[in-house]
Scaffold this motif. Structure first.
Motif, PDB file in Angstrom:
ATOM      1  N   LEU A  48       0.850  -1.186   0.000  1.00 48.80           N
ATOM      2  CA  LEU A  48       0.000   0.000   0.000  1.00 48.80           C
ATOM      3  C   LEU A  48       0.890   1.242   0.000  1.00 48.80           C
ATOM      4  O   LEU A  48       1.555   1.534   0.998  1.00 48.80           O
ATOM      5  N   ASP A  49       0.905   1.977  -1.123  1.00 50.38           N
ATOM      6  CA  ASP A  49       1.699   3.205  -1.148  1.00 50.38           C
ATOM      7  C   ASP A  49       0.911   4.312  -0.448  1.00 50.38           C
ATOM      8  O   ASP A  49      -0.220   4.140  -0.020  1.00 50.38           O
ATOM      9  N   TRP A  50       1.514   5.508  -0.360  1.00 55.97           N
ATOM     10  CA  TRP A  50       0.882   6.603   0.386  1.00 55.97           C
ATOM     11  C   TRP A  50      -0.406   7.065  -0.274  1.00 55.97           C
ATOM     12  O   TRP A  50      -1.300   7.601   0.400  1.00 55.97           O
ATOM     13  N   MET A  51      -0.532   6.866  -1.559  1.00 60.17           N
ATOM     14  CA  MET A  51      -1.769   7.251  -2.234  1.00 60.17           C
ATOM     15  C   MET A  51      -2.955   6.485  -1.655  1.00 60.17           C
ATOM     16  O   MET A  51      -4.000   7.054  -1.352  1.00 60.17           O
ATOM     17  N   PHE A  52      -2.766   5.175  -1.459  1.00 62.00           N
ATOM     18  CA  PHE A  52      -3.837   4.361  -0.899  1.00 62.00           C
ATOM     19  C   PHE A  52      -4.097   4.747   0.556  1.00 62.00           C
ATOM     20  O   PHE A  52      -5.246   4.879   0.983  1.00 62.00           O
ATOM     21  N   ARG A  53      -3.040   4.889   1.343  1.00 61.67           N
ATOM     22  CA  ARG A  53      -3.216   5.174   2.763  1.00 61.67           C
ATOM     23  C   ARG A  53      -3.899   6.521   2.981  1.00 61.67           C
ATOM     24  O   ARG A  53      -4.776   6.661   3.844  1.00 61.67           O
TER      25      ARG A  53
END
Length: 491
Positions: A48-53
């Motif tokens: 999970l990259d920061w975009m998802f988080r």
């Protein structure tokens, strides 16, 4: 219930209803197939990259803002296990409202560690009211913001709250330290490495949310503004996510189309399925000689009347699972099951000379032996009585339908075989004179003449009962049992 039913929002998991059947009360809501946020964050195999988080953080804040602006006013039990991820990777909040239904539920005996661990998301000002289990009546909006801060910590670190402390402190010790509201506040610790990464903006929002002073905690409206100001709201990142999801959805839909097409072929015989997979059309075909098998359960109507729908399904599933194993041992094709009726054919779609009659006859004997001691699961005193009819003749077969294609049989032979079954007797294999002729040519099959039987559309014909074959030594049901049971039921 009406209050939560009327609350519609993209980031709230919608309630569908409540089952109040004793002894359990069950709340029914929409299914989110990617599970809980807690499970997703704890699965190291999912990247999970920061975009998802950041998208998850914004979804939860948006959903909580909707709850705080509704008649429900507050959630009271916000935690990562109550945030669900749907097929579109959207985060939806569940377990809100319906406090009266939960008011008198019996606490589960889950042990002291788990009891206090469940309070990790509870604001310190609410902990004195808890004593091990949080009272949902004392929910507050500021308490929800604190809970959101703990969830944000999980999103940022992909770790459990207080995971760095529980090696030396018990969960009860952690709660006692939080309850004291000392300065600086006892909270989950961010590593310096994490603060230096791109998640540091979310760290500040997190620390604001779990302030000791409930009055200083931001509202969810203010939280959304902070997230948006830091590029975490509905701006560039959300647009990137949307474009990514749309492209991904098209790929998934394309793959699902292929999978569904292959799944539909599973109901067809292998030669037919192979032709359809190659893109070839399958024309209806005439078969000069096949043997068709029909069976049903004697007294099934009365059994069904004494059973619940689930018990009927369980009965048929157990019975036909046994049938399918026997069918796989013979050169036959299972056409379909409708209720308690079971239909099998041999000699198509692959022709096998006159062996079709022998294959079906041998299969019928094996099926009778298989159900000899089969008892109805929920009526152990009653055994299943199978009635079987077989007939040999010509028929036409072809694929019917596109959405769920079926390989169907047509012709008088089908009707004749069905009437052989319906005019037969319990625990007996009723054989037509045409089928007997083929079995006689094959040799080795034992048949007893039943005598003349009046059959609809056929008049009076002499039929036979198949009683065995050379080399077949499996035990068969005692037909006297069926006659005695029938006589008892008649009386």
């Amino acid at each position: 219930m009406k209050m939560v039913r009327d609350l519609h929002h993209a980031n709230l998991n919608r309630y569908l209803g409540v089952c109040v059947e004793s002894p359990n009360i069950c709340m029914v809501s929409r299914f989110c197939n990617r599970g809980t946020l807690q499970d997703l964050l704890g699965n190291d195999s999912i990247k999970l990259d920061w975009m998802f988080r950041q998208s998850f953080a914004n979804d939860i804040a948006t959903g909580m803002e909707a709850i705080h602006n509704s008649p429900i006013q507050a959630h009271g039990n916000l935690k990562s296990s109550n945030c669900l991820i749907d097929s579109r990777w959207a985060c939806k909040i569940t377990d809100y409202g319906l406090d009266l239904l939960r008011a008198n539920q019996t606490p589960k005996d889950i042990g002291e560690f788990a009891v206090y661990k469940n309070l990790f998301w509870t604001a310190p000002e609410l902990l004195p009211l808890a004593d091990g289990f949080k009272d949902r009546k004392n929910k507050t909006q500021a308490g929800d913001v604190y809970s959101y801060g703990i969830v944000l910590y999980e999103i940022i670190t992909r770790d459990e709250p207080y995971s760095t402390n529980t090696d030396t402190l018990s969960s009860k010790d952690v709660i006692e330290l939080v309850r004291k509201r000392q300065e600086p506040a006892f909270r989950p610790q961010f590593s310096k490495f994490m603060e230096e990464k791109s998640g540091h903006k979310m760290v500040q929002v997190t620390q604001d949310c779990w302030d000791n002073d409930a009055q200083k905690r931001p509202t969810f409206s203010a939280i959304k503004k902070k997230l948006k100001a830091n590029g975490m709201g509905n701006g560039k990142i959300s647009g990137m996510f949307s474009r990514y999801y749309n492209n991904f959805s098209k790929l998934v839909i394309s793959r699902m189309g292929v999978c569904m097409a292959l799944k539909r072929l599973l109901v067809l015989s292998r030669p037919i399925a192979d032709e359809l997979k190659k893109g070839n059309s399958v024309s209806a075909e005439s078969f000069q000689s096949v043997t068709i098998f029909f069976s049903d359960i004697v007294g099934f109507t009365s059994v069904a009347a004494q059973s619940t729908p689930l018990q009927v399904v369980d009965l048929l599933n157990q019975l036909y699972t046994r049938f399918d194993k026997v069918v796989d041992e013979h050169d036959v094709y299972k056409v379909e099951t409708i209720g308690d009726a079971y239909m099998v054919v041999s000699g198509l779609p692959v022709r096998n000379g006159e062996r079709h009659a022998g294959e079906v006859a041998s299969m019928a004997l094996n099926l009778l032996s298989e159900v000899r001691d089969f008892q109805i699961p929920h009526i152990p005193s009653r055994k299943v009585q199978l009635r079987i009819g077989i007939h040999s003749g010509s028929c036409v077969a072809g694929v019917v339908g596109l959405k769920m294609p079926r390989y169907c049989l047509f012709g008088d032979t089908v009707n004749y075989a069905s009437r052989m079954e319906s005019s037969g007797l319990a625990l007996r294999i009723h054989v037509s004179p045409e089928c007997k002729e083929v079995l006689d040519r094959l040799g080795g099959y034992h048949l007893d003449e039943r005598g003349p039987v009046t059959m609809k559309g056929k008049g009076t014909i002499v039929t036979y009962f198949l009683t065995g074959k050379d080399g077949f030594d499996k035990p068969l049901p005692d037909v006297r049992y069926a006659a005695a049971l029938a006589d008892h039921e008649f009386k």
